[in-house]
Motif scaffolding. Structure first.
Motif, PDB file in Angstrom:
ATOM      1  N   LEU A 136       0.809  -1.212   0.000  1.00 49.10           N
ATOM      2  CA  LEU A 136       0.000   0.000   0.000  1.00 49.10           C
ATOM      3  C   LEU A 136       0.850   1.273   0.000  1.00 49.10           C
ATOM      4  O   LEU A 136       0.492   2.270  -0.635  1.00 49.10           O
ATOM      5  N   ALA A 137       1.956   1.254   0.694  1.00 44.45           N
ATOM      6  CA  ALA A 137       2.778   2.451   0.909  1.00 44.45           C
ATOM      7  C   ALA A 137       3.116   3.220  -0.369  1.00 44.45           C
ATOM      8  O   ALA A 137       3.007   4.455  -0.377  1.00 44.45           O
ATOM      9  N   PRO A 138       3.493   2.583  -1.478  1.00 43.22           N
ATOM     10  CA  PRO A 138       3.834   3.358  -2.683  1.00 43.22           C
ATOM     11  C   PRO A 138       2.658   4.131  -3.282  1.00 43.22           C
ATOM     12  O   PRO A 138       2.858   5.103  -3.991  1.00 43.22           O
ATOM     13  N   PRO A 197       8.853   1.976   0.281  1.00 45.97           N
ATOM     14  CA  PRO A 197       7.826   1.613   1.265  1.00 45.97           C
ATOM     15  C   PRO A 197       8.311   1.598   2.711  1.00 45.97           C
ATOM     16  O   PRO A 197       7.628   2.105   3.605  1.00 45.97           O
ATOM     17  N   GLN A 198       9.487   1.042   2.958  1.00 39.31           N
ATOM     18  CA  GLN A 198       9.998   0.986   4.328  1.00 39.31           C
ATOM     19  C   GLN A 198      10.208   2.385   4.896  1.00 39.31           C
ATOM     20  O   GLN A 198       9.922   2.640   6.062  1.00 39.31           O
ATOM     21  N   VAL A 252      -5.216  -0.306   6.456  1.00 35.52           N
ATOM     22  CA  VAL A 252      -4.466   0.293   7.558  1.00 35.52           C
ATOM     23  C   VAL A 252      -5.203   0.113   8.881  1.00 35.52           C
ATOM     24  O   VAL A 252      -4.578  -0.086   9.927  1.00 35.52           O
ATOM     25  N   ARG A 253      -6.524   0.130   8.854  1.00 31.11           N
ATOM     26  CA  ARG A 253      -7.323  -0.034  10.076  1.00 31.11           C
ATOM     27  C   ARG A 253      -7.042  -1.349  10.795  1.00 31.11           C
ATOM     28  O   ARG A 253      -7.298  -1.473  11.985  1.00 31.11           O
ATOM     29  N   LYS A 254      -6.524  -2.320  10.092  1.00 32.51           N
ATOM     30  CA  LYS A 254      -6.173  -3.596  10.726  1.00 32.51           C
ATOM     31  C   LYS A 254      -4.980  -3.448  11.666  1.00 32.51           C
ATOM     32  O   LYS A 254      -4.728  -4.303  12.499  1.00 32.51           O
ATOM     33  N   HIS A 255      -4.239  -2.334  11.505  1.00 31.39           N
ATOM     34  CA  HIS A 255      -2.983  -2.169  12.225  1.00 31.39           C
ATOM     35  C   HIS A 255      -2.936  -0.950  13.140  1.00 31.39           C
ATOM     36  O   HIS A 255      -1.979  -0.807  13.898  1.00 31.39           O
TER      37      HIS A 255
END
Length: 97
Positions: A13-15, A23-24, A49-52
Motif C-alpha cells: 500500500l505504501a507506494p 515503502p519501508q 491500515v485499520r487492521k494495524h
C-alpha cells in the motif's frame, strides 16, 4: 504512537500513499504516513491500515500532522470524524527569522 508494522499488505500500500519514497521509509514515520493516508487514501486503503492502527492512533496522527500534507477538506473531515467542532486551525509552517 506505535510504529507501523512492515507487513506485506502495508508495504504494498505504501507506494500508493507516499509515491516518492521506498515503502519501508514511508512507513517509518507513522504520523506522517497517516497524514498522507488521511489526505490521499481511498476507503479500501483505510480498511487495510485499520487492521494495524486504532482510533487513538489516527487521533494522535491528526494532533501531530506535519504542516503542508493535509488539504483543508481532509483536515475538516478528519477533525469532524474525531468529534472536533469547530475544526481547529490547520498546521502551519513556520520559518525562522
Amino acid at each position: 504512537m506505535k510504529p507501523l508494522p512492515l507487513v506485506p499488505e502495508l508495504l504494498d500500500l505504501a507506494p500508493r500513499i507516499i509515491w516518492f519514497e521506498e515503502p519501508q521509509q514511508a512507513l517509518a514515520n507513522s504520523v506522517r504516513f497517516l497524514a498522507y493516508l488521511m489526505t490521499y487514501g481511498t476507503p479500501e486503503d483505510l480498511a487495510v491500515v485499520r487492521k494495524h492502527v486504532t482510533d487513538a492512533d489516527f487521533l494522535a496522527a491528526l494532533d501531530a500532522a506535519p504542516a503542508g500534507i493535509m488539504d483543508a477538506r481532509s483536515w475538516a473531515y478528519w477533525n469532524a470524524m474525531a468529534g472536533r467542532y469547530p475544526t481547529p486551525p490547520m498546521p502551519q509552517r513556520t520559518f525562522s527569522a
